[in-house]
Design an enzyme around this catalytic site. Structure first.
Site, mmCIF file in Angstrom:
data_model
loop_
_atom_site.group_PDB
_atom_site.id
_atom_site.type_symbol
_atom_site.label_atom_id
_atom_site.label_comp_id
_atom_site.label_asym_id
_atom_site.label_seq_id
_atom_site.Cartn_x
_atom_site.Cartn_y
_atom_site.Cartn_z
ATOM 1 C CD GLU A 149 -126.944 -84.049 55.969
ATOM 2 O OE1 GLU A 149 -126.594 -82.872 55.929
ATOM 3 O OE2 GLU A 149 -127.235 -84.631 57.007
ATOM 4 C CG ASN B 62 -131.867 -75.484 56.484
ATOM 5 O OD1 ASN B 62 -130.729 -75.784 56.111
ATOM 6 N ND2 ASN B 62 -132.794 -76.390 56.682
ATOM 7 C CB CYS C 164 -133.931 -81.280 55.995
ATOM 8 S SG CYS C 164 -132.996 -81.640 57.479
HETATM 9 P P1 NAP Z 1 -129.965 -75.590 47.634
HETATM 10 O O1 NAP Z 1 -130.608 -74.509 46.851
HETATM 11 O O2 NAP Z 1 -129.900 -76.938 47.029
HETATM 12 O O3 NAP Z 1 -128.502 -75.064 48.001
HETATM 13 C C1 NAP Z 1 -127.652 -75.810 48.805
HETATM 14 C C2 NAP Z 1 -126.226 -75.404 48.559
HETATM 15 O O4 NAP Z 1 -125.866 -75.728 47.222
HETATM 16 C C3 NAP Z 1 -125.975 -73.902 48.697
HETATM 17 O O5 NAP Z 1 -124.721 -73.732 49.287
HETATM 18 C C4 NAP Z 1 -125.940 -73.440 47.260
HETATM 19 O O6 NAP Z 1 -125.215 -72.250 47.065
HETATM 20 C C5 NAP Z 1 -125.252 -74.606 46.603
HETATM 21 N N1 NAP Z 1 -125.410 -74.727 45.153
HETATM 22 C C6 NAP Z 1 -126.356 -74.194 44.354
HETATM 23 N N2 NAP Z 1 -126.133 -74.571 43.073
HETATM 24 C C7 NAP Z 1 -125.038 -75.347 43.077
HETATM 25 C C8 NAP Z 1 -124.315 -76.071 42.080
HETATM 26 N N3 NAP Z 1 -124.678 -76.048 40.798
HETATM 27 N N4 NAP Z 1 -123.251 -76.780 42.453
HETATM 28 C C9 NAP Z 1 -122.854 -76.819 43.739
HETATM 29 N N5 NAP Z 1 -123.504 -76.179 44.730
HETATM 30 C C10 NAP Z 1 -124.582 -75.453 44.402
HETATM 31 O O7 NAP Z 1 -130.691 -75.770 49.054
HETATM 32 P P2 NAP Z 1 -131.103 -74.653 50.096
HETATM 33 O O8 NAP Z 1 -132.250 -73.865 49.548
HETATM 34 O O9 NAP Z 1 -129.896 -73.931 50.564
HETATM 35 O O10 NAP Z 1 -131.601 -75.555 51.320
HETATM 36 C C11 NAP Z 1 -132.898 -76.048 51.399
HETATM 37 C C12 NAP Z 1 -132.943 -77.507 50.996
HETATM 38 O O11 NAP Z 1 -131.991 -78.234 51.751
HETATM 39 C C13 NAP Z 1 -134.280 -78.144 51.312
HETATM 40 O O12 NAP Z 1 -134.650 -78.978 50.252
HETATM 41 C C14 NAP Z 1 -133.997 -78.964 52.560
HETATM 42 O O13 NAP Z 1 -134.880 -80.048 52.748
HETATM 43 C C15 NAP Z 1 -132.600 -79.392 52.311
HETATM 44 N N6 NAP Z 1 -131.937 -79.753 53.553
HETATM 45 C C16 NAP Z 1 -131.677 -81.065 53.776
HETATM 46 C C17 NAP Z 1 -131.090 -81.451 54.976
HETATM 47 C C18 NAP Z 1 -130.800 -82.883 55.260
HETATM 48 O O14 NAP Z 1 -130.039 -83.128 56.185
HETATM 49 N N7 NAP Z 1 -131.335 -83.843 54.543
HETATM 50 C C19 NAP Z 1 -130.755 -80.489 55.930
HETATM 51 C C20 NAP Z 1 -131.038 -79.163 55.656
HETATM 52 C C21 NAP Z 1 -131.627 -78.800 54.455
HETATM 53 P P3 NAP Z 1 -125.973 -70.845 46.793
HETATM 54 O O15 NAP Z 1 -126.695 -70.517 48.042
HETATM 55 O O16 NAP Z 1 -124.878 -69.910 46.482
HETATM 56 O O17 NAP Z 1 -126.908 -71.076 45.639
#
Ligand code: NAP
Length: 506
Positions: free
Chosen positions: A264, A169, A298
Site C-alpha cells: 500500500e 501515520n 495516503c
Molecule cells: P516510508 O518512509 O516508506 O516508511 C514506511 C515503513 O517502511 C516504516 O516502517 C519504515 O521504517 C520502513 N522502512 C524504511 N526503509 C525500509 C527498508 N529499506 N526496508 C524495509 N522497511 C523500511 O513511509 P512513511 O513516511 O512512514 O509513510 C508515508 C507514506 O506512506 C506516504 O507515501 C503515504 O502515502 C504512504 N501511505 C500509504 C497508505 C496506503 O494505504 N496506500 C497508507 C498510509 C501511508 P522507519 O520508520 O524505521 O524508516
C-alpha cells in the site's frame, strides 16, 4: 500513562524493549534509536536497535510457532483476537498518548485510531471464522471432455510467516490491519514498526501479549528501516510481506523474491469538481480530505481539479474554512499539528518554494515554525510545478483550474499514482462514467477519498500498490488455496457379474 501499569514490563530505564519469544528484551546491540517528538523536536522515546541475529531468532521462532498455530481451531484463534481487541480498547488512553507524542496526531484522532484498531481486530476475527470456515466443492464434468469422476475440495491454508511493516501515520491501525488477518488465517507474524510510531506499536503488541497468544507467534523488532529493513524483507524465513509506506515499497517489491506481496503505497488523490457540484459540500470535503492530520494521509485530497467557471467561488469557500482551522500542538487537539519530521517539513517547503517561483497564487501567507506548517491553498497551479504531481504529505493543497472533464481525467491519469480519487457532481450518470475513466483503485462520488470502513476493499493502481486490502481481501491474500481431488471410478466401471455399474446400482 505510557510505559507504566500493565505496560511497565515493556520499558527498561529510558528505553523500550523489543518483543521476542513471548518476552520483552533488550537488544544485544546495546544501541537504541531515538524517537523525536515532532512538536518539541526533542527526544521523546528510545527503542532497541535490534541486530540481524535477533531478527534470525524471531524468524526461527515464528516458523516453529506457526506450525502449531495453524492447527489451533479457528474459533480459538478468533477468541484470542477478540481478547486482544478488548485489551487494546481498554488501554486506549496510554496508547493515544504515545501517538500524540511520537507522530503529533491530534488528541481525539489518536484515541479514535486505537478504538478503530480494536474494532478492526474484532471484525477480522468474525470475518475470518466465516470465510475460512468455508471451502469449495467442484466436480469434473462441468469441464468439457470430462466425466463425473473427480470431486475437488478446496480450503484456504496459511502462508507461514508474515512480515508486517506499517508507516508512521497510522502505526497502530495499519499494523493491526496486517496482524489480524495474518493471525486469524493461521500465520505467524513479525512486526517491524515505523521508527516514529514504534512505541505506540510496542504498547499495542503488549495487548496481544496480555491476551495470551502463544510464544513466538508474534514478534516485534525495532530499529531503523534503513538499517534492518533489507535484512528483514530479504530474509528467507519470510513467506509474505504486507507493507504500507512510500517509495520504499517499490524497492522492497524488487528485492523480495517470489513471495506474495501486499503493498500500500503513496497517492496523489485528485478531487474533480464539475460545474453542478454542491460547492459547500465540496469545500467541507476539501477541508476534511486535504487537511485532516495535516494532510499526512495516503488518501488525502492532494490536488483539486475544478472547472474554471466555478473555481473562484470554490476557492473563496475553501479559503473561508481554512481560516477557521486551528493550528498548534496535538495535545490541544488542533486541526493542523506539526508534521512528523524536520526533513518532511523541509520537503514540503521545497514544493511551496517551487510553486512560488513558478507563479502559483498563494491564498494564505506561507508560515512555518519548526515542523509546524500553517495550512496553505495554492491556486492557479500549473502542470510544470512539482506540487501538481508530488505527494507533499503536509497541509499544502494545490488547485488546478480545468476547462473540461477530459482535462481533469487526463491530469489524474497522467500521475504515477493511482490510489483513490473523488468526483463531485449532482449527475450520477456522469459521475459513474468519470469513475470508470479514472485510473485509481477507488473513486468516491460526492465525498473525499478515504480508507474504510475497514472491511471495504482498498487498493492502489500503478505506483500506489500491489494487491488489495480490506479485511476480507487481506485474509484472502494471506492464505493459499489447498486442493484435494477425490478420484472416483468412471461411470462405465462395472462391478460384479451383472455388469451393472456401481453408480447405477447405488
Ligand atoms: P516510508 O518512509 O516508506 O516508511 C514506511 C515503513 O517502511 C516504516 O516502517 C519504515 O521504517 C520502513 N522502512 C524504511 N526503509 C525500509 C527498508 N529499506 N526496508 C524495509 N522497511 C523500511 O513511509 P512513511 O513516511 O512512514 O509513510 C508515508 C507514506 O506512506 C506516504 O507515501 C503515504 O502515502 C504512504 N501511505 C500509504 C497508505 C496506503 O494505504 N496506500 C497508507 C498510509 C501511508 P522507519 O520508520 O524505521 O524508516
Amino acid at each position: 500513562m505510557a510505559g507504566t501499569g500493565v505496560f511497565s514490563e515493556i520499558l527498561d530505564g529510558d528505553a523500550y524493549k523489543y518483543y521476542s519469544d513471548g518476552e520483552w528484551r533488550k537488544s544485544s546491540s546495546g544501541k537504541t534509536v531515538s524517537i523525536v517528538n515532532p512538536t518539541t523536536r526533542k527526544t521523546q522515546y528510545k527503542v532497541q536497535a535490534c541486530t540481524q541475529e535477533e531478527v534470525n531468532k524471531v524468524m526461527e521462532l515464528a516458523k516453529s510457532a506457526q506450525k502449531t498455530w495453524a492447527k489451533t481451531p479457528l474459533w480459538k484463534r478468533a477468541e484470542l483476537l477478540h481478547e486482544a481487541a478488548a485489551i487494546l480498547k481498554e488501554h486506549k488512553a496510554p496508547i493515544a498518548e504515545c501517538l500524540i507524542k511520537e507522530i503529533a496526531k491530534p488528541a481525539k484522532d489518536s484515541v479514535t485510531e486505537v478504538v478503530r484498531s480494536g474494532d478492526l481486530i474484532s471484525y477480522t476475527a468474525e470475518e475470518g471464522v466465516r470465510i475460512l470456515g468455508e471451502g469449495k466443492f467442484l466436480v469434473s464434468d462441468s469441464f468439457p471432455g470430462n466425466e463425473r469422476t473427480k470431486y475437488c475440495l478446496t480450503s484456504k491454508i496459511p502462508l507461514g510467516v508474515v512480515l508486517a511493516i506499517p508507516p508512521f501515520n497510522y502505526p497502530v491501525n495499519l499494523a493491526v490491519s496486517k496482524i489480524g488477518p495474518a493471525l486469524i488465517a493461521g500465520n505467524s507474524l513479525v512486526l517491524k514498526p515505523p521508527t516514529q510510531g514504534a512505541v505506540s506499536c510496542l504498547h499495542m503488541v503488549h495487548c496481544f501479549h496480555l491476551a495470551g497468544f502463544p510464544k513466538g507467534l508474534i514478534s516485534c523488532v525495532t530499529g531503523k528501516g534503513s538499517e534492518i529493513g533489507d535484512f528483514l524483507t530479504m530474509h528467507p524465513g519470510v513467506n509474505c510481506i504486507s507493507f504500507t509506506g512510500g517509495d520504499t515499497g517499490i524497492s522492497i517489491s524488487k528485492k523480495a523474491g517470489m513471495i506474495p506481496l501486499q503493498m500500500e503505497l503513496g497517492g496523489k488523490d485528485a478531487c474533480i469538481v464539475l460545474e453542478d457540484a454542491d460547492l459547500d459540500l465540496v469545500a467541507a470535503n476539501i477541508i476534511k480530505g486535504g487537511f485532516s492530520y495535516s494532510g499526512q494521509r495516503c488518501t488525502a485530497i492532494k490536488v483539486v481539479l475544478v472547472m474554471e467557471s466555478v473555481a473562484d467561488a470554490l476557492v473563496e469557500k475553501v479559503k473561508a474554512r481554512v481560516a477557521k482551522l486551528r493550528v498548534g500542538p496535538p495535545e490541544d487537539d488542533c486541526d493542523i499539528t506539526p508534521v512528523v519530521t524536520e526533513s518532511s517539513a523541509n520537503f514540503i517547503e521545497g514544493l511551496v518554494m517551487d510553486a512560488k517561483e513558478k507563479g502559483a497564487t498563494f491564498c494564505q501567507q506561507y508560515k512555518r515554525e519548526g515542523n509546524l506548517i500553517w495550512p496553505l491553498l495554492l491556486d492557479n497551479v500549473r502542470p510544470d510545478m512539482r506540487i501538481a504531481w508530488e505527494e507533499p504529505f503536509g497541509p499544502i493543497l494545490p488547485v488546478i483550474r480545468i476547462n473540461s472533464v477530459e482535462e481533469g481525467i487526463h491530469h489524474c491519469n497522467a500521475s504515477n499514482f493511482g490510489l483513490q480519487g473523488c468526483v463531485f457532481t449532482k449527475d450520477i450518470n456522469k459521475a459513474v462514467l468519470i469513475s470508470d475513466a479514472m485510473e485509481t483503485g477507488t473513486v468516491q462520488i460526492n465525498s473525499a477519498p478515504a480508507r474504510g470502513p475497514d472491511h471495504f476493499p482498498f487498493q492502489g493502481l500503478k505506483d500506489s500498490g500491489i494487491g488489495s486490502q480490506g479485511i476480507t481481501n487481506s485474509i484472502d491474500m494471506m492464505t493459499k488455496v489447498k486442493t484435494t481431488v477425490i478420484n472416483l471410478p468412471s461411470p462405465s466401471y462395472s462391478m460384479g457379474s451383472s455388469g451393472s455399474s456401481i453408480r447405477s446400482r447405488i
